[in-house]
Write a protein that holds these residues in place. Sequence first.
Motif, short mmCIF file in Angstrom:
data_model
loop_
_atom_site.label_atom_id
_atom_site.label_comp_id
_atom_site.label_asym_id
_atom_site.label_seq_id
_atom_site.Cartn_x
_atom_site.Cartn_y
_atom_site.Cartn_z
N VAL A 1 7.30 7.26 -11.42
CA VAL A 1 8.38 5.33 -11.59
C VAL A 1 9.04 5.15 -10.60
N GLY A 2 9.54 6.42 -9.62
CA GLY A 2 10.48 5.04 -8.31
C GLY A 2 9.20 5.29 -7.65
N ALA A 3 7.98 5.07 -7.65
CA ALA A 3 6.95 4.84 -6.52
C ALA A 3 7.10 2.94 -7.38
N LEU B 1 0.60 11.73 2.66
CA LEU B 1 1.07 11.04 4.53
C LEU B 1 0.59 9.86 5.03
N ALA B 2 -1.07 9.32 4.45
CA ALA B 2 -1.20 7.93 4.40
C ALA B 2 0.10 7.28 4.67
N ALA B 3 0.78 7.07 3.23
CA ALA B 3 2.69 6.05 2.97
C ALA B 3 3.35 6.45 4.00
N ILE C 1 6.32 -0.15 8.32
CA ILE C 1 7.55 -1.11 7.47
C ILE C 1 8.41 -0.91 8.22
N PHE C 2 9.42 0.09 8.81
CA PHE C 2 10.53 0.12 9.03
C PHE C 2 10.31 -0.62 10.37
N ARG C 3 9.66 -1.27 11.02
CA ARG C 3 9.41 -2.09 12.12
C ARG C 3 9.81 -3.09 11.84
N ALA D 1 0.86 -1.30 0.06
CA ALA D 1 0.35 0.09 -0.06
C ALA D 1 1.22 1.37 -0.18
N ALA D 2 1.66 0.44 0.75
CA ALA D 2 2.94 2.55 1.06
C ALA D 2 2.98 2.85 -0.14
#
Length: 194
Positions: A167-169, A44-46, A53-55, A9-10
């Motif tokens: 593209v990066g996403a 902002l939601a991402a 994700i980091f955890r 989702a992010a």
Amino acid sequence: MNVRTAFVAAPLLILAYGLIRIADGFDGERGPGLAWTTGHLAFLAALVLFVPIFREMRRMLGGTPLATAGLVIGVAGLACAGTQFVIDIVVGFMAADHAGMGVLFDQVKAVPGVQLAVYDAGPFLFYAAQLMLVTHLAARRLVKAWTPLLVLLDLALPIIDRDFIPVGALLLLVSFLPLARRSAPAPRHIPVHA
């Protein structure tokens, strides 16, 4: 939302932001308005999804000191980037037009420390943590060796031109799919019968 979903989702929310941002510029200006607000809310939601994700990346790495440092740096960067996007949304609501947004942004950036913490250096901690954690995962052979390269490209493309955000996403999505598959499944709740 479980962490597997967050890994997918992010990047999709960042993709949505990038596409909405491009569409918002079709008239030659970006913001204020519905597209400005919607796009910024998507990003902002991402950012919020990057906390689990980091955890999860830290957990995959066994909670090593380096992984913990990545988590801390990432959350600090998320706070700075999140503050930037909240400011952008508020300015979009307060301004009557694009020129008015410029005046308000100048006022915000004139506050001592805001330019550095919220716009210049602070958000880069978020991006540095992404690259740091994914590189650590690749070094431990928990993801393919090319995964950090995709994340680096995702981070570099918007610096070249912000219209490359979509593209990066997509590159970030490709790099996160293996992490989604490797992440811990959501705990199942077994109903207790009386």
